[in-house]
Design a protein around this motif. Structure first.
Motif, mmCIF file in Angstrom:
data_model
loop_
_atom_site.group_PDB
_atom_site.id
_atom_site.type_symbol
_atom_site.label_atom_id
_atom_site.label_comp_id
_atom_site.label_asym_id
_atom_site.label_seq_id
_atom_site.Cartn_x
_atom_site.Cartn_y
_atom_site.Cartn_z
ATOM 1 N N GLU A 147 -54.475 -82.487 106.551
ATOM 2 C CA GLU A 147 -55.347 -83.236 105.649
ATOM 3 C C GLU A 147 -54.849 -83.237 104.203
ATOM 4 O OE1 GLU A 147 -58.153 -85.033 106.542
ATOM 5 O OE2 GLU A 147 -57.351 -84.661 108.550
ATOM 6 N N SER A 148 -53.632 -82.754 103.979
ATOM 7 C CA SER A 148 -53.038 -82.692 102.626
ATOM 8 C C SER A 148 -53.912 -81.893 101.656
ATOM 9 C CB SER A 148 -52.812 -84.114 102.084
ATOM 10 O OG SER A 148 -51.954 -84.844 102.937
ATOM 11 N N LEU A 149 -54.435 -80.775 102.133
ATOM 12 C CA LEU A 149 -55.293 -79.916 101.319
ATOM 13 C C LEU A 149 -54.658 -78.555 101.036
ATOM 14 C CD1 LEU A 149 -58.688 -80.591 103.175
ATOM 15 C CD2 LEU A 149 -57.938 -81.600 101.002
ATOM 16 N N SER A 150 -53.448 -78.351 101.522
ATOM 17 C CA SER A 150 -52.819 -77.025 101.421
ATOM 18 C C SER A 150 -52.687 -76.541 99.982
ATOM 19 C CB SER A 150 -51.436 -77.051 102.084
ATOM 20 O OG SER A 150 -51.529 -77.363 103.447
ATOM 21 N N GLY A 151 -52.442 -77.453 99.060
ATOM 22 C CA GLY A 151 -52.240 -77.056 97.678
ATOM 23 C C GLY A 151 -53.493 -76.612 96.955
ATOM 24 N N LEU A 152 -54.641 -76.758 97.598
ATOM 25 C CA LEU A 152 -55.900 -76.414 96.943
ATOM 26 C C LEU A 152 -56.282 -74.944 97.116
ATOM 27 C CD1 LEU A 152 -58.048 -79.520 97.941
ATOM 28 C CD2 LEU A 152 -56.566 -79.215 95.949
ATOM 29 N N VAL A 153 -55.683 -74.292 98.104
ATOM 30 C CA VAL A 153 -56.015 -72.894 98.395
ATOM 31 C C VAL A 153 -54.719 -72.088 98.426
ATOM 32 C CG1 VAL A 153 -57.237 -71.306 99.931
ATOM 33 C CG2 VAL A 153 -57.889 -73.733 99.875
ATOM 34 N N GLU A 154 -54.584 -71.125 97.547
ATOM 35 C CA GLU A 154 -53.384 -70.295 97.535
ATOM 36 C C GLU A 154 -53.293 -69.507 98.840
ATOM 37 O OE1 GLU A 154 -53.047 -67.846 94.123
ATOM 38 O OE2 GLU A 154 -53.374 -69.476 92.687
ATOM 39 N N GLU A 155 -52.086 -69.360 99.349
ATOM 40 C CA GLU A 155 -51.871 -68.710 100.643
ATOM 41 C C GLU A 155 -52.569 -67.355 100.772
ATOM 42 O OE1 GLU A 155 -50.788 -67.748 104.406
ATOM 43 O OE2 GLU A 155 -50.659 -69.719 103.446
#
Length: 240
Positions: free
Chosen positions: A139-147
């Motif tokens: 969903e191209s949301l990975s950059g919103l939550v730090e690993e």
């Protein structure tokens, strides 16, 4: 159409404004993980594994919730080969399910708006981390939550919520005191974990009966749509 912030309870807007970190449960507030893969069927697979091991628990027979089944065996049997096999099977099924998961309306918008505030966004879930990462990437949301702020199911299944371990881990990583955290979840186990650490809890559910249970159990706020939360951190910003 996004709801007007004027229609939202003032106290909910203030709670979001005061929060230094928002912690989301995954299945429910972010997506319907099992929208394309029937959860009752997976729960039955876990039960079948127990039968093959000769360790089936009758009280869990017919339970449609795979997380409840896994948790039930972990609590009853403790660490053992059966529980490890059940966890690994559920990991596999959740990763498969993530490919067909249905986004919760308003969730992506809320996550993006919250990210823009500069305050940490975390995920603390009883689902496995690979499934969470797979969905966020899709969903191209990975950059919103730090690993480091994505905490999924522990190898020690007994530490699943309502155990507060996952919440404490993300809050510690974010450097936020528990009382300044705000959790959004759709289950009593989420509420119990939030209560255990002293975080504010916002209950979300599409079903009125489930919202009623969360309200009766002491949720600070209960909403029927994540759009309400997105509205509270819209372009007008939260209240100071």
């Amino acid at each position: 159409m996004r709801p007007s912030t004027d229609s939202l309870p003032l106290t909910l807007r203030h709670a979001l404004a005061r929060a230094e970190c928002v912690i989301l449960d995954f299945d429910g507030p972010i997506c319907r993980l099992f929208a394309g893969l029937a959860a009752p069927g997976i729960a039955a697979e876990l039960q079948l594994l127990a039968e093959k091991h000769g360790q089936a628990l009758p009280e869990l027979e017919g339970n449609p919730d795979p997380l409840a089944v896994l948790r039930g065996y972990a609590w009853a049997l403790g660490p053992c080969a059966l529980v490890d096999e059940q966890r690994e099977l559920l990991d596999t099924r959740e990763v498969e399910a993530a490919q067909g998961a249905e986004p919760t309306p308003g969730a992506a918008e809320f996550m993006k708006l919250w990210h823009e505030t500069g305050r940490p966004l975390a995920i603390a879930s009883n689902n496995c981390a690979p499934a969470i990462r797979s969905y966020l990437l899709r969903e191209s949301l990975s950059g919103l939550v730090e690993e480091p702020l994505i905490v999924g199911r522990y190898q020690d299944v007994a530490r699943m919520k309502p155990d507060p371990a996952s919440l404490l881990q993300v809050l510690d990583t974010a450097g936020v005191a528990p009382e300044h955290g705000l959790m959004i979840g759709d289950a009593l186990t989420d509420l119990q974990a939030a209560r255990a650490v002293g975080a504010t809890f916002v209950g979300y559910h599409r079903k009125p009966s489930k919202r009623g249970l969360l309200a009766e159990a002491g949720a600070d706020f209960v909403v029927d749509g994540v759009e309400e939360l997105a509205a509270a951190v819209s372009e007008n910003g939260p209240l100071p």
